[in-house]
Design a protein around this motif. Structure first.
Motif, mmCIF file in Angstrom:
data_model
loop_
_atom_site.group_PDB
_atom_site.id
_atom_site.type_symbol
_atom_site.label_atom_id
_atom_site.label_comp_id
_atom_site.label_asym_id
_atom_site.label_seq_id
_atom_site.Cartn_x
_atom_site.Cartn_y
_atom_site.Cartn_z
ATOM 1 N N THR A 107 0.861 -1.271 -0.159
ATOM 2 C CA THR A 107 -0.054 -0.021 -0.120
ATOM 3 C C THR A 107 0.952 1.190 0.031
ATOM 4 N N MET A 108 1.920 1.298 0.787
ATOM 5 C CA MET A 108 2.776 2.480 0.855
ATOM 6 C C MET A 108 3.387 2.657 -0.447
ATOM 7 N N SER A 109 3.787 1.877 -1.209
ATOM 8 C CA SER A 109 4.287 1.950 -2.480
ATOM 9 C C SER A 109 3.167 2.783 -3.539
ATOM 10 N N LEU A 110 2.017 2.852 -3.116
ATOM 11 C CA LEU A 110 1.146 3.536 -4.040
ATOM 12 C C LEU A 110 1.412 4.900 -3.631
ATOM 13 N N TYR A 111 1.240 5.245 -2.415
ATOM 14 C CA TYR A 111 1.275 6.579 -1.989
ATOM 15 C C TYR A 111 2.440 7.466 -2.664
ATOM 16 N N ARG A 112 3.639 6.829 -3.225
ATOM 17 C CA ARG A 112 4.671 7.570 -3.890
ATOM 18 C C ARG A 112 4.034 8.144 -5.169
ATOM 19 N N HIS A 113 3.198 7.592 -5.726
ATOM 20 C CA HIS A 113 2.485 8.125 -7.097
ATOM 21 C C HIS A 113 1.174 8.947 -6.730
ATOM 22 N N VAL A 114 0.245 8.563 -5.914
ATOM 23 C CA VAL A 114 -0.749 9.133 -5.761
ATOM 24 C C VAL A 114 -1.005 9.427 -4.247
ATOM 25 N N PRO A 115 -1.279 10.652 -3.710
ATOM 26 C CA PRO A 115 -1.356 11.080 -2.067
ATOM 27 C C PRO A 115 -2.722 10.313 -1.280
ATOM 28 N N GLY A 116 -3.665 10.114 -2.252
ATOM 29 C CA GLY A 116 -4.751 9.608 -1.329
ATOM 30 C C GLY A 116 -5.938 9.228 -2.260
ATOM 31 N N ARG A 117 -6.913 8.626 -1.649
ATOM 32 C CA ARG A 117 -7.974 7.981 -2.340
ATOM 33 C C ARG A 117 -8.794 8.881 -3.083
ATOM 34 N N GLY A 118 -8.840 10.352 -2.321
ATOM 35 C CA GLY A 118 -9.753 11.266 -3.317
ATOM 36 C C GLY A 118 -9.167 11.645 -4.397
ATOM 37 N N GLN A 119 -7.662 11.818 -4.625
ATOM 38 C CA GLN A 119 -6.878 12.280 -5.764
ATOM 39 C C GLN A 119 -7.135 11.012 -6.566
ATOM 40 N N LEU A 120 -7.187 9.814 -6.338
ATOM 41 C CA LEU A 120 -7.114 8.511 -7.057
ATOM 42 C C LEU A 120 -8.618 8.714 -7.569
ATOM 43 N N VAL A 121 -9.571 8.852 -7.056
ATOM 44 C CA VAL A 121 -11.051 8.893 -7.816
ATOM 45 C C VAL A 121 -10.966 9.962 -8.686
ATOM 46 N N ASP A 122 -10.382 11.392 -8.518
ATOM 47 C CA ASP A 122 -10.534 12.094 -9.595
ATOM 48 C C ASP A 122 -9.674 11.531 -10.876
ATOM 49 N N LEU A 123 -8.625 10.922 -10.640
ATOM 50 C CA LEU A 123 -7.883 10.357 -11.883
ATOM 51 C C LEU A 123 -8.713 9.299 -12.187
ATOM 52 N N MET A 124 -9.427 8.671 -11.712
ATOM 53 C CA MET A 124 -10.274 7.359 -12.357
ATOM 54 C C MET A 124 -11.432 8.104 -13.006
#
Length: 280
Positions: A62-79
């Protein structure tokens, strides 16, 4: 106190508007994270989306994902921006109604493939390039009509909300079917004791016996057509008074006391139109 990347609005914009990023041949990357998140949401809905589940799907921590996207909210925007990029080439010919209807139907097809889109609530989602391009095209379908600028924006928003509302019904139906293991048709078909009590309601009973529910209208198709019928009435009304409207803001024009008829309602509108023409 220093602000983390998850709370930094500029970082969210930079993620969405990244230009020309090359995806590495191996290892973890932002595009791969976004695609995995979309697949997860397609399978489990937005409620089932978490950074941990995305990481598990990709085989990373999980921590490796945070090097690319800071959180779930930003991930939803990207999706959101990722799936809005699935819109086919928008038609450039035809009248405003045909073009707006086509883009609304494309949006509906995307929401059927990705029902979780309707679960993204609220107005504070940073739009990415695909979202802005989609919105800009919808605005362009009406920009050549006599509608006022505020009316163009209102109509596009109304059509978008209609598509989302229909998609939300689809989401809720699928969620209940997954939860219960019973289809919508089976659930309603097992409510005989309810139907026995409906004879006391005359209008409902009349429509029932007249076959009103035998071949129901497609709610999306029917609703979209009736919605556009109403917009068409407004467009015709505005066409009839086009010469009485400001060419810049669409507001009413005062009759000129003499000479040429007025084109703009104020000096400010005239200057805005001039600056826009000068800037191309």
């Amino acid at each position: 106190m220093a602000r983390g990347r998850a709370d930094d609005p500029d970082h969210g914009v930079e993620l969405l508007w990244r230009a020309g990023d090359r995806e590495p041949r191996q290892g973890l990357s932002l595009p791969r994270i976004v695609r995995a998140a979309v697949e997860l949401a397609d399978d489990e809905g937005l409620a089932g989306l978490s950074m941990r589940k995305v990481a598990d799907r990709l085989g990373f921590t999980t921590m490796s994902l945070y090097r690319h996207v800071p959180g779930r909210g930003q991930l939803v925007d990207l999706m959101l921006d990722e799936v809005l990029g699935e819109h086919p080439q928008a038609p450039e010919t035809g009248g405003w109604r045909a073009r707006l209807e086509a883009v609304a139907r494309h949006a509906w097809e995307i929401r059927k493939r990705h029902p979780w889109l309707a679960e993204v609530r609220g107005s504070r989602h940073v739009p990415g390039p695909n979202a802005v391009a989609h919105y800009d095209y919808m605005l362009s379908t009406l920009a050549g009509t006599a509608l006022r600028p505020s009316e163009v924006i209102a109509v596009v928003g109304m059509v978008g909300r209609f598509v989302d509302a229909e998609a939300l019904v689809l989401v809720e139906t699928r969620r209940e079917e997954r939860r219960s293991g019973v289809s919508e048709e089976e659930w309603w078909g097992s409510r005989d004791s309810l139907y026995e009590r409906l004879d006391r309601y005359p209008t409902l009973s009349h429509l029932w016996t007249a076959g009103g529910w035998d071949h129901p209208e497609d709610s999306f198709d029917f609703g979209l057509r009736r919605l556009l019928d109403g917009v068409e009435v407004l467009v015709r009304q505005r066409d009839e008074i086009r010469d009485e409207m400001c060419a810049e803001c669409g507001g009413p024009l005062e009759p000129a006391p003499s000479g040429r008829p007025r084109v703009y309602c104020s000096r400010a509108c005239q200057q805005r139109a001039y600056r826009r023409r000068r800037n191309g």
